[in-house]
Design an enzyme around this catalytic site. Sequence first.
Site, PDB file in Angstrom:
ATOM      1  N   HIS A 181      30.868  -7.429  39.570  1.00  0.00           N
ATOM      2  CA  HIS A 181      29.773  -7.532  39.279  1.00  0.00           C
ATOM      3  C   HIS A 181      29.929  -6.204  37.837  1.00  0.00           C
ATOM      4  O   HIS A 181      28.925  -5.247  37.317  1.00  0.00           O
ATOM      5  CB  HIS A 181      28.807  -6.332  39.906  1.00  0.00           C
TER       6      HIS A 181
ATOM      7  N   GLU B  66      39.789  14.640  46.176  1.00  0.00           N
ATOM      8  CA  GLU B  66      39.907  15.964  46.903  1.00  0.00           C
ATOM      9  C   GLU B  66      41.152  16.989  46.364  1.00  0.00           C
ATOM     10  O   GLU B  66      40.794  17.667  46.195  1.00  0.00           O
ATOM     11  CB  GLU B  66      38.873  16.003  47.276  1.00  0.00           C
TER      12      GLU B  66
ATOM     13  N   GLU C 108      36.380   7.020  51.922  1.00  0.00           N
ATOM     14  CA  GLU C 108      36.074   7.777  52.196  1.00  0.00           C
ATOM     15  C   GLU C 108      37.823   8.290  52.054  1.00  0.00           C
ATOM     16  O   GLU C 108      38.155   8.652  51.868  1.00  0.00           O
ATOM     17  CB  GLU C 108      35.756   7.757  54.403  1.00  0.00           C
TER      18      GLU C 108
ATOM     19  N   ARG D  48      37.321  28.360  52.485  1.00  0.00           N
ATOM     20  CA  ARG D  48      35.620  29.130  52.228  1.00  0.00           C
ATOM     21  C   ARG D  48      35.153  29.104  50.489  1.00  0.00           C
ATOM     22  O   ARG D  48      34.898  29.077  50.273  1.00  0.00           O
ATOM     23  CB  ARG D  48      34.974  29.887  53.251  1.00  0.00           C
TER      24      ARG D  48
ATOM     25  N   CYS E 257      31.355  31.562  50.151  1.00  0.00           N
ATOM     26  CA  CYS E 257      32.005  32.563  49.910  1.00  0.00           C
ATOM     27  C   CYS E 257      32.445  33.334  51.840  1.00  0.00           C
ATOM     28  O   CYS E 257      31.758  32.390  52.544  1.00  0.00           O
ATOM     29  CB  CYS E 257      31.290  33.942  49.609  1.00  0.00           C
TER      30      CYS E 257
ATOM     31  N   TRP F  55      33.869  32.767  46.021  1.00  0.00           N
ATOM     32  CA  TRP F  55      34.242  31.307  45.477  1.00  0.00           C
ATOM     33  C   TRP F  55      33.205  31.597  44.493  1.00  0.00           C
ATOM     34  O   TRP F  55      31.174  31.321  44.814  1.00  0.00           O
ATOM     35  CB  TRP F  55      34.064  29.856  46.366  1.00  0.00           C
TER      36      TRP F  55
ATOM     37  N   LYS G 251      34.776  24.562  51.467  1.00  0.00           N
ATOM     38  CA  LYS G 251      34.191  24.286  53.195  1.00  0.00           C
ATOM     39  C   LYS G 251      33.460  24.037  53.122  1.00  0.00           C
ATOM     40  O   LYS G 251      33.254  22.821  53.869  1.00  0.00           O
ATOM     41  CB  LYS G 251      35.343  24.397  54.433  1.00  0.00           C
TER      42      LYS G 251
ATOM     43  N   ASN H 272      27.714  36.358  50.363  1.00  0.00           N
ATOM     44  CA  ASN H 272      27.597  35.335  50.391  1.00  0.00           C
ATOM     45  C   ASN H 272      26.355  34.920  49.848  1.00  0.00           C
ATOM     46  O   ASN H 272      25.491  35.097  50.834  1.00  0.00           O
ATOM     47  CB  ASN H 272      28.085  34.519  51.851  1.00  0.00           C
ATOM     48  N   GLY H 273      26.434  33.774  49.450  1.00  0.00           N
ATOM     49  CA  GLY H 273      24.811  33.311  49.031  1.00  0.00           C
ATOM     50  C   GLY H 273      24.572  33.634  48.192  1.00  0.00           C
ATOM     51  O   GLY H 273      25.358  33.849  46.467  1.00  0.00           O
TER      52      GLY H 273
ATOM     53  N   LYS I 299      38.392  11.042  49.473  1.00  0.00           N
ATOM     54  CA  LYS I 299      40.278  12.278  50.590  1.00  0.00           C
ATOM     55  C   LYS I 299      41.019  12.239  49.264  1.00  0.00           C
ATOM     56  O   LYS I 299      41.689  13.159  48.794  1.00  0.00           O
ATOM     57  CB  LYS I 299      40.116  11.606  51.681  1.00  0.00           C
TER      58      LYS I 299
HETATM   59  C1  F6R Z   1      35.164  16.507  51.956  1.00  0.00           C
HETATM   60  C2  F6R Z   1      34.372  17.049  52.446  1.00  0.00           C
HETATM   61  C3  F6R Z   1      33.068  16.846  52.583  1.00  0.00           C
HETATM   62  C4  F6R Z   1      31.842  17.520  53.455  1.00  0.00           C
HETATM   63  C5  F6R Z   1      30.871  17.582  52.824  1.00  0.00           C
HETATM   64  C6  F6R Z   1      29.641  18.294  54.092  1.00  0.00           C
HETATM   65  O1  F6R Z   1      36.747  16.063  52.707  1.00  0.00           O
HETATM   66  O2  F6R Z   1      34.860  17.543  53.396  1.00  0.00           O
HETATM   67  O3  F6R Z   1      32.470  16.150  51.903  1.00  0.00           O
HETATM   68  O4  F6R Z   1      31.795  16.247  54.533  1.00  0.00           O
HETATM   69  O5  F6R Z   1      30.949  18.851  51.827  1.00  0.00           O
HETATM   70  O6  F6R Z   1      29.924  18.922  55.189  1.00  0.00           O
HETATM   71  P1  F6R Z   1      29.725  19.286  56.011  1.00  0.00           P
HETATM   72  O7  F6R Z   1      29.691  18.059  57.192  1.00  0.00           O
HETATM   73  O8  F6R Z   1      29.761  20.570  56.707  1.00  0.00           O
HETATM   74  O9  F6R Z   1      27.650  19.364  55.796  1.00  0.00           O
END
Ligand code: F6R
Length: 604
Positions: free
Chosen positions: A502, A486, A479, A27, A2, A75, A599, A99-100, A483
Amino acid sequence: MCGIIGYAGPREPVGIVLEALSRLEYRGYDSSGVAFFGKEGKISVVRASGKLSRLAESVQGMTGSPGTAIGHIRWATHGAPTEENAHPHRSGPIVLVHNGIIENERTLRRELVGQGYSFSSETDTEVLAHLIHRAYREEGDLARAVRKGLSGVEGSYALAVVCEESPGELVAVRKGAPLILGEGEGEFFVASDVPAFLKWTRRVMPLPPEVVATLSSKGVSLCRLSDGLGLPAVFEEVPWDPVQAEKGQYRHFMEKEIFEGPRAIMDTLEGRLGEENSRVFLPELVRLGPNPTEIVFVACGTSYHAALLGRLMIESLSPVPVRVEIASEFRYRPLRFRRGAWVIGISQSGETADTLGALEVARKEGYLTVAITNVGGSSITREAEATLLTRAGPEIGVASTKAFIAQVALVWLLALYLGRRESPDVRDSLAALVRSPARMEGFLGAVDRDLIDRLSRQILAARFAIFIGRGIDYPLAIEGALKLKEITYRPADGYPGGELKHGPIALVEPGVLIVAPLVDTRLRPKEISNIREIEARGGTVITIGPPGSGAEDPVPTFILPVSSEWDGVFYASAVLQLLAYRAASIAGNDVDQPRNLAKSVTVE
Ligand code: F6R
């Protein structure tokens, strides 16, 4: 998770709160709400489920009295994303946003129900509103009521609280979840993240954990949550440029942030290279003593992928052995590393609960801990003994792009720092790193957008995308798959190229697409053999790499500039990011705010 905003000052606050919430939308975005003082001194609470635009419609034409206001973007964790569960929550004169997660919510709820409190939502937050209300009835003072109300609460929280009986005052407190204070001209802010109020001030102070802040238009006072002891408030200017938190000419933050990759590298290198770029200085690490006997990276998601690249870099340029661990797994295992090991947490936000938890466990076990983060003053910087800041600037798009690039630049710097300065490999590698921002800039400036679009459509048309890579290309592959998943919601997975036979190769048939970065020149012949195996089974392959060297070496589908191996990581990452970005935009998805994601993940 949040997002919270609180305002105390002389301006009409509803517009300010809404604008700040729009900068926190990354967020969380399943519901939102605002609380402000109306003309008769009564608090109005307006909430809406869905996107922030729904709230904006609901408050259209409403104005609040100057003084204080709070807002929230949610969220969902406890309770569905409905209007009833949206914040702010109210109990008597007390109105708050949270938030929490409150861990002993059930016990507290039962106790409060026994005392006659009724609940109108399924959230744990409403428990906090009642607890603070109960304490306010005894204390008659908001800050004291917050301290008393929270005394039996277990879990994590960031709160902004207002009280109908003291209109000019706003109280904020945090434990676990982040809160940042902002100091403007005769006005003060509190928010989950700096971009919320960056438009109005760059003077910030991360609120320390378990410290209560009381904000009014006259100033901020701080005291300890435990015993009320007063503490000084010290604001500092953040170097972030407010324009970095705007989309500018781009359609999405993600697109803008991909193109900010070169600047993220340049800023991360700034001041860390000696005269004529001859060596790397990381003075932040000096206090840790001699170089580590071993490095253990812990991280989640994209940051974990940066750590995998860091391992390859450090192992190739220095004698230090490296392990890489997923933070959420690491924290529940016995730790058996060498004496003198450093445990390094990588986290863009600096607030990821699992990474923080992992560092905490490592510190308790006696290991030296280091944070690599993009957010100065974030929780991870408090947890670790030393901090290395990446300088990607605010990253708003949920999918990490430029922050990943900056993380890779920083682990590369770390590898050079740990390597022998006189070694030709280290010298060459440093030169390649120094050249890379300009080369990446040139590459992105001339990137073939038509080809990106064509390949993105091909990815969308495929039933399933498998990303493969070996060596350097393996972290790139996983990676790239992350991307794509997500933001396009398409099935995709990443594998080490050699693992394909395998198991996963059983998936390959016409309609299955393989994406293979080919940056690792040493392992390229082996990668090409894997690609041949796929083609033989009817799979279509997209390759991304510099031009090949021989007749047997196919021309990549997407040609990158010739590179030393490591700077190729930057170019290939940008292409993988652009492919995911374009595929998601063509599919009509909400690129910056993909479904179900947040985020910063401040809960386990
Ligand atoms: C993917 C992404 C997430 C973050 C992960 C860790 O694009 O952004 O996988 O990398 O949630 O977040 P941080 O780096 O803030 O600990």
